[in-house]
Design an enzyme around this catalytic site. Structure first.
Site, PDB file in Angstrom:
ATOM      1  N   SER A  37      29.908  43.605  87.638  1.00  0.00           N
ATOM      2  CA  SER A  37      29.421  43.171  86.320  1.00  0.00           C
ATOM      3  C   SER A  37      28.353  44.136  85.828  1.00  0.00           C
ATOM      4  O   SER A  37      27.630  44.744  86.637  1.00  0.00           O
ATOM      5  CB  SER A  37      28.803  41.775  86.435  1.00  0.00           C
ATOM      6  OG  SER A  37      28.145  41.433  85.226  1.00  0.00           O
ATOM      7  N   TYR A  64      23.085  35.922  90.461  1.00  0.00           N
ATOM      8  CA  TYR A  64      24.414  36.446  90.108  1.00  0.00           C
ATOM      9  C   TYR A  64      24.362  37.970  90.002  1.00  0.00           C
ATOM     10  O   TYR A  64      25.219  38.685  90.542  1.00  0.00           O
ATOM     11  CB  TYR A  64      24.847  35.811  88.784  1.00  0.00           C
ATOM     12  CG  TYR A  64      26.094  36.411  88.179  1.00  0.00           C
ATOM     13  CD1 TYR A  64      27.362  36.000  88.582  1.00  0.00           C
ATOM     14  CD2 TYR A  64      26.009  37.392  87.191  1.00  0.00           C
ATOM     15  CE1 TYR A  64      28.505  36.552  88.013  1.00  0.00           C
ATOM     16  CE2 TYR A  64      27.145  37.944  86.619  1.00  0.00           C
ATOM     17  CZ  TYR A  64      28.391  37.523  87.040  1.00  0.00           C
ATOM     18  OH  TYR A  64      29.514  38.077  86.483  1.00  0.00           O
TER      19      TYR A  64
HETATM   20  P1  NAP Z   1      36.266  32.454  84.878  1.00  0.00           P
HETATM   21  O1  NAP Z   1      36.987  32.466  83.580  1.00  0.00           O
HETATM   22  O2  NAP Z   1      35.186  31.457  85.121  1.00  0.00           O
HETATM   23  O3  NAP Z   1      37.364  32.344  86.058  1.00  0.00           O
HETATM   24  C1  NAP Z   1      36.926  32.336  87.390  1.00  0.00           C
HETATM   25  C2  NAP Z   1      38.127  32.393  88.291  1.00  0.00           C
HETATM   26  O4  NAP Z   1      37.674  32.457  89.656  1.00  0.00           O
HETATM   27  C3  NAP Z   1      38.994  31.143  88.181  1.00  0.00           C
HETATM   28  O5  NAP Z   1      40.340  31.534  88.311  1.00  0.00           O
HETATM   29  C4  NAP Z   1      38.539  30.312  89.384  1.00  0.00           C
HETATM   30  O6  NAP Z   1      39.552  29.448  89.889  1.00  0.00           O
HETATM   31  C5  NAP Z   1      38.273  31.408  90.392  1.00  0.00           C
HETATM   32  N1  NAP Z   1      37.404  31.019  91.496  1.00  0.00           N
HETATM   33  C6  NAP Z   1      36.104  30.616  91.422  1.00  0.00           C
HETATM   34  N2  NAP Z   1      35.641  30.359  92.660  1.00  0.00           N
HETATM   35  C7  NAP Z   1      36.663  30.611  93.519  1.00  0.00           C
HETATM   36  C8  NAP Z   1      36.806  30.525  94.917  1.00  0.00           C
HETATM   37  N3  NAP Z   1      35.793  30.136  95.704  1.00  0.00           N
HETATM   38  N4  NAP Z   1      37.999  30.857  95.472  1.00  0.00           N
HETATM   39  C9  NAP Z   1      39.036  31.238  94.686  1.00  0.00           C
HETATM   40  N5  NAP Z   1      38.962  31.348  93.348  1.00  0.00           N
HETATM   41  C10 NAP Z   1      37.778  31.023  92.779  1.00  0.00           C
HETATM   42  O7  NAP Z   1      35.582  33.865  85.183  1.00  0.00           O
HETATM   43  P2  NAP Z   1      35.752  35.310  84.502  1.00  0.00           P
HETATM   44  O8  NAP Z   1      34.772  35.409  83.404  1.00  0.00           O
HETATM   45  O9  NAP Z   1      37.176  35.609  84.267  1.00  0.00           O
HETATM   46  O10 NAP Z   1      35.198  36.217  85.690  1.00  0.00           O
HETATM   47  C11 NAP Z   1      36.043  36.906  86.578  1.00  0.00           C
HETATM   48  C12 NAP Z   1      35.216  37.968  87.274  1.00  0.00           C
HETATM   49  O11 NAP Z   1      34.637  38.830  86.269  1.00  0.00           O
HETATM   50  C13 NAP Z   1      34.040  37.409  88.075  1.00  0.00           C
HETATM   51  O12 NAP Z   1      33.863  38.152  89.258  1.00  0.00           O
HETATM   52  C14 NAP Z   1      32.862  37.612  87.134  1.00  0.00           C
HETATM   53  O13 NAP Z   1      31.648  37.697  87.814  1.00  0.00           O
HETATM   54  C15 NAP Z   1      33.250  38.908  86.470  1.00  0.00           C
HETATM   55  N6  NAP Z   1      32.581  39.142  85.188  1.00  0.00           N
HETATM   56  C16 NAP Z   1      32.773  38.338  84.102  1.00  0.00           C
HETATM   57  C17 NAP Z   1      32.113  38.627  82.912  1.00  0.00           C
HETATM   58  C18 NAP Z   1      32.270  37.815  81.673  1.00  0.00           C
HETATM   59  O14 NAP Z   1      31.574  38.096  80.682  1.00  0.00           O
HETATM   60  N7  NAP Z   1      33.152  36.819  81.642  1.00  0.00           N
HETATM   61  C19 NAP Z   1      31.250  39.712  82.850  1.00  0.00           C
HETATM   62  C20 NAP Z   1      31.070  40.488  83.973  1.00  0.00           C
HETATM   63  C21 NAP Z   1      31.752  40.209  85.130  1.00  0.00           C
HETATM   64  P3  NAP Z   1      39.728  27.917  89.313  1.00  0.00           P
HETATM   65  O15 NAP Z   1      40.295  28.077  87.924  1.00  0.00           O
HETATM   66  O16 NAP Z   1      40.678  27.287  90.268  1.00  0.00           O
HETATM   67  O17 NAP Z   1      38.355  27.322  89.306  1.00  0.00           O
END
Ligand code: NAP
Length: 243
Positions: free
Chosen positions: A138, A152
């Site tokens: 991130s 985080y």
């Molecule tokens: P999201 O929409 O909240 O989705 C999170 C995903 O992770 C879901 O599929 C969830 O499964 C799964 N998950 C959570 N805990 C888990 C576990 N213990 N075991 C297996 N699966 C698990 O998140 P996102 O925004 O797409 O983020 C994805 C990645 O991008 C993360 O690493 C996040 O830190 C990174 N990121 C995001 C942003 C942003 O702005 N969104 C920015 C920088 C980095 P369920 O649906 O079953 O709960």
């Protein structure tokens, strides 16, 4: 050779967009989730509509035994893994460091860091002829997320270091390890942080003046994962609108 990829946490958000993009490119895809079975199965159906193989497997990737079982199930249903996207992550409600409990800090670290180590370990065992990983870090690892979620941000700092160290450790085995650092992407994660409209609040401070789409991150992941990036390892691609 058939390309077999695991995208951890691919029921929603960036992981779902990445799984769909890779399925469109002909990969056999394991869609991993921890609670959203319906959403994960929806991603599987989309990938199958492209004629690619896909399965959904429930596993908490912060749990060592569940990770071992996850990889065994992939071996049996799709064949040995050739590519890995370490993506699953959590964000807990905004809080000052001065208020954080050990329970909270450890939950963030085991979900966001231990899981990447465990999945990397199991993937390396299977990549006898080489392979390719992408770790989802991130922009927070560079920015620190003060007054929001330093826990985080620190977990993502660990992923940057894992990327550097592991890329050097496995380079001679023809395994490439790269990293994307998204920021401000429209997914459900910001609601988990207690502020669903966070991107709208910070939009004017982003040089490109907007949030990003999960598909924009998926495109970078797919390139780094692919043979088109065959001479790229230990590299970071920032996707944060210039921030
Ligand atoms: P999201 O929409 O909240 O989705 C999170 C995903 O992770 C879901 O599929 C969830 O499964 C799964 N998950 C959570 N805990 C888990 C576990 N213990 N075991 C297996 N699966 C698990 O998140 P996102 O925004 O797409 O983020 C994805 C990645 O991008 C993360 O690493 C996040 O830190 C990174 N990121 C995001 C942003 C942003 O702005 N969104 C920015 C920088 C980095 P369920 O649906 O079953 O709960």
């Amino acid at each position: 050779m058939q390309r077999v990829v695991l995208v951890t946490g691919s029921s929603r958000g960036i992981g779902a967009a990445t799984a769909i993009q890779l399925g469109k490119q002909g990969y056999s895809v394991c869609v991993n989730y921890v609670s959203s079975a319906i959403a994960a199965n929806r991603v599987v159906t989309i990938i199958q509509s492209f004629g690619s193989k896909a399965i959904a497997i429930k596993a908490d990737v912060s749990n060592e035994n569940e990770v071992v079982q996850l990889f065994k199930k992939i071996d049996n249903s799709l064949g040995p893994l050739t590519h890995l996207v370490n993506n699953a992550g959590i964000l807990l409600p905004q809080m000052l460091v001065s208020e954080m409990t050990a329970e909270r800090i450890n939950k963030v670290l085991t979900t966001n860091v231990t899981s990447y180590f465990l999945c990397s370990r199991e993937a390396i065992k299977r990549m006898k002829k080489g392979g390719s990983f992408v770790n989802v870090s991130s922009a927070a690892s560079r920015l620190g997320s003060p007054s929001e979620y330093v826990d985080y941000a620190a977990s993502k700092g660990a992923i940057d270091t894992l990327t550097t160290g592991l890329s050097l450790e496995v380079a001679s085995q023809n395994i490439r390890v790269n990293c994307v650092r998204p920021g401000f992407i429209y997914t459900g994660m910001h609601a988990d942080g207690g502020e669903p409209d966070r991107i709208e609040r910070v939009e004017t401070s982003i040089p490109l003046q907007r949030g990003g789409k999960p598909e924009e991150v998926a495109a970078a992941i797919a390139w780094l994962l692919s043979d088109e990036a065959s001479y790229v390892t230990g590299t970071f691609v920032d996707l944060a609108g210039g921030k």
